[in-house]
Scaffold this active site. Structure first.
Site, mmCIF file in Angstrom:
data_model
loop_
_atom_site.group_PDB
_atom_site.id
_atom_site.type_symbol
_atom_site.label_atom_id
_atom_site.label_comp_id
_atom_site.label_asym_id
_atom_site.label_seq_id
_atom_site.Cartn_x
_atom_site.Cartn_y
_atom_site.Cartn_z
ATOM 1 N N LYS A 195 -2.936 9.722 -9.498
ATOM 2 C CA LYS A 195 -2.709 8.971 -8.249
ATOM 3 C C LYS A 195 -1.815 9.792 -7.322
ATOM 4 C CE LYS A 195 0.113 5.157 -7.842
ATOM 5 N NZ LYS A 195 0.885 5.147 -6.591
ATOM 6 N N ARG A 221 6.214 6.501 -15.350
ATOM 7 C CA ARG A 221 7.402 6.984 -16.052
ATOM 8 C C ARG A 221 7.354 6.930 -17.572
ATOM 9 N NH1 ARG A 221 11.032 3.706 -12.004
ATOM 10 N NH2 ARG A 221 9.045 2.569 -12.008
ATOM 11 N N LYS A 225 -2.390 3.270 1.182
ATOM 12 C CA LYS A 225 -2.215 1.887 1.676
ATOM 13 C C LYS A 225 -2.384 1.786 3.195
ATOM 14 C CE LYS A 225 0.844 0.416 -2.086
ATOM 15 N NZ LYS A 225 1.105 1.659 -2.814
ATOM 16 N N ASP A 239 -3.577 6.747 -2.847
ATOM 17 C CA ASP A 239 -2.914 5.456 -2.623
ATOM 18 C C ASP A 239 -2.049 5.534 -1.360
ATOM 19 O OD1 ASP A 239 -1.910 2.912 -3.027
ATOM 20 O OD2 ASP A 239 -0.407 3.555 -4.496
ATOM 21 N N THR A 274 4.018 -5.862 -4.509
ATOM 22 C CA THR A 274 4.715 -6.561 -5.598
ATOM 23 C C THR A 274 6.234 -6.493 -5.446
ATOM 24 O OG1 THR A 274 4.400 -4.588 -6.922
ATOM 25 C CG2 THR A 274 2.925 -6.425 -7.363
ATOM 26 N N ASP A 332 -3.942 -0.647 9.687
ATOM 27 C CA ASP A 332 -4.017 -0.285 11.105
ATOM 28 C C ASP A 332 -5.160 -1.045 11.762
ATOM 29 O OD1 ASP A 332 -3.583 1.229 13.523
ATOM 30 O OD2 ASP A 332 -2.684 2.792 12.255
HETATM 31 O O1 C5P Z 1 6.482 4.757 -13.206
HETATM 32 P P1 C5P Z 1 5.645 3.520 -13.073
HETATM 33 O O2 C5P Z 1 4.718 3.286 -14.259
HETATM 34 O O3 C5P Z 1 6.454 2.296 -12.735
HETATM 35 O O4 C5P Z 1 4.704 3.858 -11.825
HETATM 36 C C1 C5P Z 1 3.857 2.905 -11.250
HETATM 37 C C2 C5P Z 1 3.171 3.507 -10.071
HETATM 38 O O5 C5P Z 1 2.401 2.483 -9.455
HETATM 39 C C3 C5P Z 1 4.098 4.036 -8.989
HETATM 40 O O6 C5P Z 1 3.421 5.110 -8.317
HETATM 41 C C4 C5P Z 1 4.270 2.855 -8.063
HETATM 42 O O7 C5P Z 1 4.570 3.218 -6.753
HETATM 43 C C5 C5P Z 1 2.871 2.246 -8.131
HETATM 44 N N1 C5P Z 1 2.781 0.849 -7.789
HETATM 45 C C6 C5P Z 1 3.532 -0.140 -8.396
HETATM 46 N N2 C5P Z 1 3.375 -1.449 -8.035
HETATM 47 C C7 C5P Z 1 2.475 -1.757 -7.097
HETATM 48 C C8 C5P Z 1 1.704 -0.778 -6.488
HETATM 49 C C9 C5P Z 1 1.880 0.532 -6.863
HETATM 50 O O8 C5P Z 1 4.336 0.148 -9.282
HETATM 51 N N3 C5P Z 1 2.312 -3.012 -6.801
#
Ligand code: C5P
Length: 234
Positions: free
Chosen positions: A33, A211, A62, A60, A119, A65
């Site tokens: 991503k 992570r 988002k 991603d 979220t 516009d």
């Molecule tokens: O490190 P982690 O598993 O929390 O990463 C989740 C990824 O998904 C990050 O790139 C975060 O910005 C993205 N994301 C999220 N919640 C959302 C949309 C995208 O955590 N609602």
């Protein structure tokens, strides 16, 4: 499709050097991503690199516009062969339809995913700041239904929303879930998490897992553990 092709790892790094280091560290990962931070830093160079390595791409950005601009942005994204592309449902019906139309005549169009509600927003902000008089789950459901009506292929959602969205939007609507934490990893700043197998069993098509893999002491081992867990899901 093997279950491991359903795991998308975010390239949540600030520059091309760190992005390439992460790609080199995890050659097993097929689906990456690219979000705003990296894209603003590198531009499409990162997309070209991913394609050269025959990776799948979730772009991603988002988009939010007016219809004409959304259509142009979606059209531009198709030239890089991205697989998934996000836009906000609140851009409105005409913008959602313009996005669908803009990619429809291209040779391998990406799947469009709706952002129903970020979220990071909670029910208090929804009611008091955004003045939306619906409960949060009802609002996200309405936004997903609007997106589907306009030809959008799926939505990004929290694991808690998956089963309801699957029930209402049907099997063909793609559901992509961040907020995934294996039982052995730290929750970090994510709330309302599910494990990879729980989210898959709830009906997710793709999981975005960052992570727990990228910040693990041994990212390759962490990836392997997640793959093993997912192979147990029918
Ligand atoms: O490190 P982690 O598993 O929390 O990463 C989740 C990824 O998904 C990050 O790139 C975060 O910005 C993205 N994301 C999220 N919640 C959302 C949309 C995208 O955590 N609602």
């Amino acid at each position: 499709m093997p279950q491991t092709n359903r795991v998308i790892v975010p390239l949540d790094v600030p520059n091309l050097t760190e992005a390439i280091a992460l790609l080199d560290k995890l050659p097993q990962v097929n689906f990456w991503k690219v979000g705003l931070e990296l894209f603003v830093s590198t531009g499409p160079d990162i997309l070209t690199i991913l394609k050269e390595r025959e990776k799948r791409i979730f772009l991603d950005l988002k988009f939010h516009d007016i219809p004409n601009t959304i259509a142009g942005a979606c059209g531009s994204a198709t030239q890089y062969g991205v697989d998934l592309l996000t836009l906000h449902t609140t851009a409105g019906r005409n913008a959602l339809k313009a996005a669908t139309k803009a990619i429809s005549d291209t040779p391998s169009p990406p799947k469009l995913l709706a952002i129903t509600l970020l979220t990071s927003l909670n029910s208090r902000e929804l009611a008091f700041d955004l003045k939306i008089p619906l409960e949060l789950p009802e609002y996200t459901l309405q936004m997903a239904m609007l997106a589907q009506e306009c030809g959008i292929n799926g939505a990004v959602c929290s694991p808690q929303e998956v089963s309801q969205l699957r029930r209402v939007c049907g099997d063909d609507f793609l559901l992509v879930c961040p907020g995934i934490r294996p039982s052995w990893s730290d929750q970090g700043d994510q709330r309302r998490v599910m494990t990879p197998s729980e989210a898959m069993q709830a009906g997710a098509d793709y999981l975005v897992i960052g992570r727990p893999i990228t910040m693990a002491n041994d990212p390759v081992a962490a990836w392997g553990k997640i793959c093993e867990e997912l192979e147990t899901v029918s």
